[in-house]
Write an enzyme that holds these catalytic residues in place. Structure first.
Site, PDB file in Angstrom:
ATOM      1  N   GLY A 131       0.866  -1.188   0.000  1.00 18.85           N
ATOM      2  CA  GLY A 131       0.000   0.000   0.000  1.00 18.85           C
ATOM      3  C   GLY A 131       0.893   1.226   0.000  1.00 18.85           C
ATOM      4  NE  ARG A 132      -3.061   6.221   1.206  1.00 17.52           N
ATOM      5  CZ  ARG A 132      -4.047   5.458   1.675  1.00 17.52           C
ATOM      6  NH1 ARG A 132      -3.784   4.443   2.482  1.00 17.52           N
ATOM      7  NH2 ARG A 132      -5.295   5.705   1.342  1.00 17.52           N
ATOM      8  CB  ILE A 133       3.482   2.798   4.564  1.00 18.18           C
ATOM      9  CG1 ILE A 133       2.604   3.966   5.065  1.00 18.18           C
ATOM     10  CG2 ILE A 133       4.785   2.730   5.358  1.00 18.18           C
ATOM     11  CD1 ILE A 133       2.088   3.834   6.489  1.00 18.18           C
ATOM     12  CB  THR A 163       6.720   0.489  10.868  1.00 18.35           C
ATOM     13  OG1 THR A 163       6.670   0.087   9.489  1.00 18.35           O
ATOM     14  CG2 THR A 163       8.140   0.701  11.307  1.00 18.35           C
ATOM     15  CB  SER A 164       2.108  -2.760   9.878  1.00 18.17           C
ATOM     16  OG  SER A 164       2.254  -4.021  10.489  1.00 18.17           O
ATOM     17  NE  ARG A 165      -2.711   0.284  14.095  1.00 20.34           N
ATOM     18  CZ  ARG A 165      -2.164   1.430  13.669  1.00 20.34           C
ATOM     19  NH1 ARG A 165      -0.855   1.512  13.444  1.00 20.34           N
ATOM     20  NH2 ARG A 165      -2.920   2.489  13.476  1.00 20.34           N
ATOM     21  CD  GLU A 177       1.124  -0.028  20.060  1.00 21.93           C
ATOM     22  OE1 GLU A 177       0.720   1.153  20.061  1.00 21.93           O
ATOM     23  OE2 GLU A 177       1.538  -0.600  19.048  1.00 21.93           O
ATOM     24  CG  HIS A 219       2.591   3.146  17.674  1.00 19.81           C
ATOM     25  ND1 HIS A 219       1.474   2.350  17.745  1.00 19.81           N
ATOM     26  CD2 HIS A 219       2.568   3.696  16.425  1.00 19.81           C
ATOM     27  CE1 HIS A 219       0.795   2.425  16.606  1.00 19.81           C
ATOM     28  NE2 HIS A 219       1.454   3.235  15.785  1.00 19.81           N
ATOM     29  CB  ALA A 266       6.896   4.728  12.355  1.00 19.00           C
TER      30      ALA A 266
HETATM   31  C1  GLV Z   1      -0.052   5.086  13.271  1.00 16.57           C
HETATM   32  O1  GLV Z   1       0.237   4.003  13.664  1.00 16.57           O
HETATM   33  C2  GLV Z   1      -1.056   5.335  12.319  1.00 16.57           C
HETATM   34  O2  GLV Z   1      -1.812   4.427  11.947  1.00 16.57           O
HETATM   35  O3  GLV Z   1      -1.154   6.480  11.868  1.00 16.57           O
END
Ligand code: GLV
Length: 369
Positions: A160-162, A264-266, A295, A317, A319
């Site tokens: 996706g975007r990231i 860095t997702s979930r 978290e 968390h 990023a």
């Molecule tokens: C951060 O984790 C977001 O989803 O923006």
């Protein structure tokens, strides 16, 4: 504007809220840094607020939407991920919710890339060595060596975007890329990146051919030196391709013992108990995480085991936590600005009041004519 809108904000998001105040909105901000209890959210929603600004820490589900039946008009989430908002429930109550996609794409991707490098080049144990005053000599290989990322192969899990932004960063470091996406393959983008890599080689800018391709998940994990995770969290029943515990004992065992995992997702995309074991027993070489199943990361998490500390980087968390990315009031730059604009669009009926045309609304399907 004929009506004064009342908005409850579950966490201060900075000066962007002034945009609402200047428009005459009544804005109440939960004053503490931690998330409000759900009972308070329900109380506020029941009091008849028109809109709510939420963070990923708030559970927004049927109970909340029921409390706001006929009064709550919009939920604006300051995050790209929205797994804390029950989409089916929002749709049932026909309440649009917005997110802040795009403005955090580069920040998140670069952080994933930095975590990859920090992990592979052992920057954290190296600095600790110095700070503990254990840097006794320069030596060709003692006390440890790291691994270069240049010319290595990275599995991009989720395009996706990231994920696509991560591909751009990795291509700049002459990495090869194995892409996997459970839901959608952006083959045009991949083709364009390959063309750029080929041009760099043809013009003598790089010395070796680099490549990028889509492959099945198992192949990506089996062959990569790094795996970087960029999928949304989707639990069973939420999607034909759920991502909950995509990384588990079975799939972690597919990775090479020299490979590194970066998430860095979930958090729940990775089974943390399995990952801690993978690190303890050296199924993989290391992991860098920014997100967790729970978290903040609990004090007794197996990920905190000192035995794996040298190869397990843990970030809070963080990023998207760059100044402009998080707080700019400009909807084209900052999550806060985009979040506020998303709320205004819905409450003030921008785009002719057509929710399906509002760029930041997620659950457009509930409003299709
Ligand atoms: C951060 O984790 C977001 O989803 O923006």
């Amino acid at each position: 504007m004929s009506k004064t809108f009342r908005v409850f904000v579950t966490c201060d998001i900075g000066d962007s809220l002034n945009e609402l105040r200047e428009r005459g909105y009544e804005v109440e901000v939960y004053p503490k840094p931690e998330a409000p209890p759900k009972s308070l959210i329900i109380e506020k929603v029941k009091s008849g607020i028109d809109g709510m600004i939420t963070t990923l820490r708030d559970q927004i589900d049927g109970e909340v939407f029921e409390a706001g039946k006929n009064t709550l008009k919009a939920v604006a989430q300051i995050a790209v991920g929205f797994d804390n908002i029950n989409r089916a429930d929002a749709n049932r109550y026909k309440i649009p919710f917005t997110h802040t996609a795009d403005v955090l794409t580069e920040a998140t991707a670069e952080f994933a890339f930095f975590m990859t490098g920090m992990l592979a080049r052992k920057m954290w144990p190296a600095e600790h060595l110095l700070r503990k005053n254990q840097w006794g000599y320069w030596h060709p290989y003692l006390p440890f060596l790291g691994d270069e990322v240049t010319s290595k192969t990275v599995a991009i899990i989720g395009t996706g975007r990231i994920g696509l932004a991560m591909i751009r960063k990795c291509s700049g470091f002459d990495m090869n890329m194995l892409c996997y996406d459970p839901a959608y393959e952006n083959r045009d983008y991949i083709k364009a990146i390959q063309e750029i890599m080929d041009l760099r080689l043809a013009r003598g800018i790089t010395k070796e051919k680099n490549w990028i391709k889509y492959v099945p998940f198992e192949e990506a994990l089996g062959e990569a030196d790094f795996a970087s995770v960029h999928v949304p969290l989707l639990r069973a029943g939420e999607s034909a391709t759920p991502t909950y515990h995509l990384f588990n004992e079975k799939t972690l065992r597919l990775m090479k013992p020299t490979a590194y995992l970066v998430n860095t997702s979930r958090g729940p995309v990775v089974d943390e108990a399995a990952l801690a074991r993978a690190l303890r027993e050296n199924w993989i070489a290391g992991a860098a995480l920014d997100v967790y199943e729970k978290e903040p990361l609990p004090a007794d998490s197996p990920l905190r085991d000192p035995a794996i500390e040298d190869r397990c980087r843990l970030m809070p968390h963080f990023a998207s936590a760059a100044r402009i990315t998080r707080l700019s009031a400009d909807p084209n730059k900052g999550m806060a600005g985009r979040c506020v604009q998303g709320l205004i669009d819905v409450l003030e009926g921008n785009y002719g009041g057509d929710v399906t045309k509002m760029p930041y609304v997620v659950n457009k399907e509930a409003f299709q004519k």
